[in-house]
Design an enzyme around this catalytic site. Structure first.
Site, PDB file in Angstrom:
ATOM      1  N   ASN A 186      31.020  26.653  65.249  1.00  0.00           N
ATOM      2  CA  ASN A 186      31.583  27.370  66.398  1.00  0.00           C
ATOM      3  C   ASN A 186      30.777  28.663  66.544  1.00  0.00           C
ATOM      4  O   ASN A 186      30.970  29.605  65.778  1.00  0.00           O
ATOM      5  CB  ASN A 186      33.065  27.669  66.126  1.00  0.00           C
ATOM      6  CG  ASN A 186      33.688  28.528  67.194  1.00  0.00           C
ATOM      7  OD1 ASN A 186      33.064  28.819  68.220  1.00  0.00           O
ATOM      8  ND2 ASN A 186      34.929  28.944  66.969  1.00  0.00           N
TER       9      ASN A 186
ATOM     10  N   GLY B 171      36.997  34.831  60.002  1.00  0.00           N
ATOM     11  CA  GLY B 171      36.120  35.992  60.099  1.00  0.00           C
ATOM     12  C   GLY B 171      36.449  37.096  59.112  1.00  0.00           C
ATOM     13  O   GLY B 171      35.945  38.218  59.241  1.00  0.00           O
TER      14      GLY B 171
ATOM     15  N   SER C  53      36.362  31.307  57.342  1.00  0.00           N
ATOM     16  CA  SER C  53      35.453  31.848  56.317  1.00  0.00           C
ATOM     17  C   SER C  53      34.857  30.758  55.426  1.00  0.00           C
ATOM     18  O   SER C  53      34.736  30.950  54.217  1.00  0.00           O
ATOM     19  CB  SER C  53      36.159  32.920  55.481  1.00  0.00           C
ATOM     20  OG  SER C  53      36.540  34.011  56.311  1.00  0.00           O
TER      21      SER C  53
ATOM     22  N   GLU D 142      43.150  26.193  60.956  1.00  0.00           N
ATOM     23  CA  GLU D 142      42.452  27.463  60.833  1.00  0.00           C
ATOM     24  C   GLU D 142      43.470  28.587  60.671  1.00  0.00           C
ATOM     25  O   GLU D 142      43.974  29.117  61.674  1.00  0.00           O
ATOM     26  CB  GLU D 142      41.599  27.719  62.082  1.00  0.00           C
ATOM     27  CG  GLU D 142      40.502  26.708  62.295  1.00  0.00           C
ATOM     28  CD  GLU D 142      39.314  27.337  63.013  1.00  0.00           C
ATOM     29  OE1 GLU D 142      38.206  27.242  62.487  1.00  0.00           O
ATOM     30  OE2 GLU D 142      39.505  27.949  64.075  1.00  0.00           O
TER      31      GLU D 142
ATOM     32  N   GLU E 284      41.500  32.683  68.445  1.00  0.00           N
ATOM     33  CA  GLU E 284      40.994  33.836  69.195  1.00  0.00           C
ATOM     34  C   GLU E 284      41.404  33.750  70.663  1.00  0.00           C
ATOM     35  O   GLU E 284      41.428  34.762  71.367  1.00  0.00           O
ATOM     36  CB  GLU E 284      39.471  33.940  69.014  1.00  0.00           C
ATOM     37  CG  GLU E 284      39.136  34.485  67.628  1.00  0.00           C
ATOM     38  CD  GLU E 284      37.783  34.085  67.083  1.00  0.00           C
ATOM     39  OE1 GLU E 284      36.940  33.560  67.837  1.00  0.00           O
ATOM     40  OE2 GLU E 284      37.570  34.286  65.872  1.00  0.00           O
TER      41      GLU E 284
ATOM     42  N   HIS F 162      41.895  27.540  69.977  1.00  0.00           N
ATOM     43  CA  HIS F 162      41.394  28.417  68.910  1.00  0.00           C
ATOM     44  C   HIS F 162      42.248  29.687  68.857  1.00  0.00           C
ATOM     45  O   HIS F 162      42.679  30.191  69.895  1.00  0.00           O
ATOM     46  CB  HIS F 162      39.923  28.768  69.166  1.00  0.00           C
ATOM     47  CG  HIS F 162      39.281  29.424  67.991  1.00  0.00           C
ATOM     48  ND1 HIS F 162      39.472  30.748  67.697  1.00  0.00           N
ATOM     49  CD2 HIS F 162      38.494  28.932  67.009  1.00  0.00           C
ATOM     50  CE1 HIS F 162      38.812  31.039  66.582  1.00  0.00           C
ATOM     51  NE2 HIS F 162      38.210  29.951  66.153  1.00  0.00           N
TER      52      HIS F 162
HETATM   53  P1  PGA Z   1      34.708  31.927  60.546  1.00  0.00           P
HETATM   54  O1  PGA Z   1      35.301  31.330  61.920  1.00  0.00           O
HETATM   55  O2  PGA Z   1      34.020  30.785  59.824  1.00  0.00           O
HETATM   56  O3  PGA Z   1      33.744  32.995  60.974  1.00  0.00           O
HETATM   57  O4  PGA Z   1      35.853  32.464  59.764  1.00  0.00           O
HETATM   58  C1  PGA Z   1      35.879  30.054  61.962  1.00  0.00           C
HETATM   59  C2  PGA Z   1      36.387  29.766  63.343  1.00  0.00           C
HETATM   60  O5  PGA Z   1      36.884  30.690  64.007  1.00  0.00           O
HETATM   61  O6  PGA Z   1      36.317  28.625  63.834  1.00  0.00           O
END
Ligand code: PGA
Length: 270
Positions: free
Chosen positions: A15, A179, A219, A173, A103, A101
């Protein structure tokens, strides 16, 4: 894995979020393509920003690597300034689309109902929806993790007929892991993956649930991949930050193949 069950092909998806110019996206896609050549025992996908979809699809033409979008609207076309439709991302070369997602859920106020409509539209347009679910740190602390992911999964896929829902992929997730560098432990992730598969079996039947890839995201780095993917219910990884470095992403793909090779009894090897 139950006797006679068909082994699931592992999946590693990158992603890229709101990163990369066109030139950077082409370079990254070419490096992933070249570094993953011949790795047929795993499915690989990259999800660039809308602006780079067509360019990345061109670089990956003829390779088995899938191109995915990071979102798509529920309408096929219309007066929706700033949005991109499922048919538009398909036209640009995407065959997969990340939906729900965190976010977008938590950063942009996307509701379970919006995710449901997007999943329905993506399926109708032939796209594979990669539906993301996950709890916040507060929800985990309050003991609500399994209830939250169950609600999100039921909302996203619960109304689809089994044959359609069976075309979807899932990603667990945890919001607190995205992140942050704080990866969920294999045991934490495995507990949620098992719950998602149980809920899916209730919604769609055991065969659909047994075939559905459920990825872990949050992560993921090369050094934690083996332990996570050694869990039988963790079928792959959705990778954010580490997918922007070709060497790290390829390292995750290779570690995933290794872990799944080791995790399966010999008779079930691909
Ligand atoms: P990350 O993001 O690996 O940077 O934690 C994963 C994601 O948001 O799909």
């Amino acid at each position: 894995m139950a006797d006679g069950a068909v082994p699931r092909t592992p999946v590693v998806a990158g992603n890229w979020k709101m990163h990369a110019t066109l030139a950077e996206a082409r370079t990254l896609a070419a490096a992933v393509r070249d570094g993953c050549r011949g790795l047929t025992e795993i499915r690989i996908a990259v999800c660039p920003a809308f602006t780079a979809l067509a360019a990345v699809a061109e670089v990956l033409a003829g390779s088995p690597i899938l191109v995915g979008a990071q979102d798509a609207h529920w309408e096929a076309a219309g007066a929706f300034t700033g949005s991109v439709s499922p048919s538009q991302v398909w036209d640009a070369g995407a065959r997969l689309v990340i939906l729900g997602h965190s976010e977008r859920r938590h950063g942009l106020g996307e509701s379970d109902e919006m995710v449901r409509r997007k999943v329905t539209a993506a399926l109708a347009h032939g796209l594979t929806p990669l539906v993301c679910v996950g709890e916040t740190a507060d929800e985990r602390a309050a003991g609500q993790t399994l209830a939250v992911v169950t609600r999100q999964l039921e909302a996203a896929l619960g109304e689809r007929p089994a044959v359609e829902a069976g075309r979807g992929w899932l990603a667990y997730e945890p919001v607190w892991a995205i992140g942050t560098g704080q990866t969920a432990t294999p045991a934490q992730a495995a507990e949620v993956h098992a719950q998602l598969r149980t809920v899916l079996a209730r919604l769609t039947g055991p065969a659909v649930a047994a075939a559905c890839p459920i990825l872990y995201g949050g992560s993921v780095k090369p050094e934690v991949t083996s332990a996570l993917l050694a869990e039988p219910d963790i079928d792959g990884a959705l990778v954010g930050g580490a997918s922007l470095k070709a060497a790290d992403f390829i390292g995750i793909v290779r570690a995933g193949i290794e872990a799944k090779g080791r995790a399966r009894p010999p008779a079930e090897r691909l």
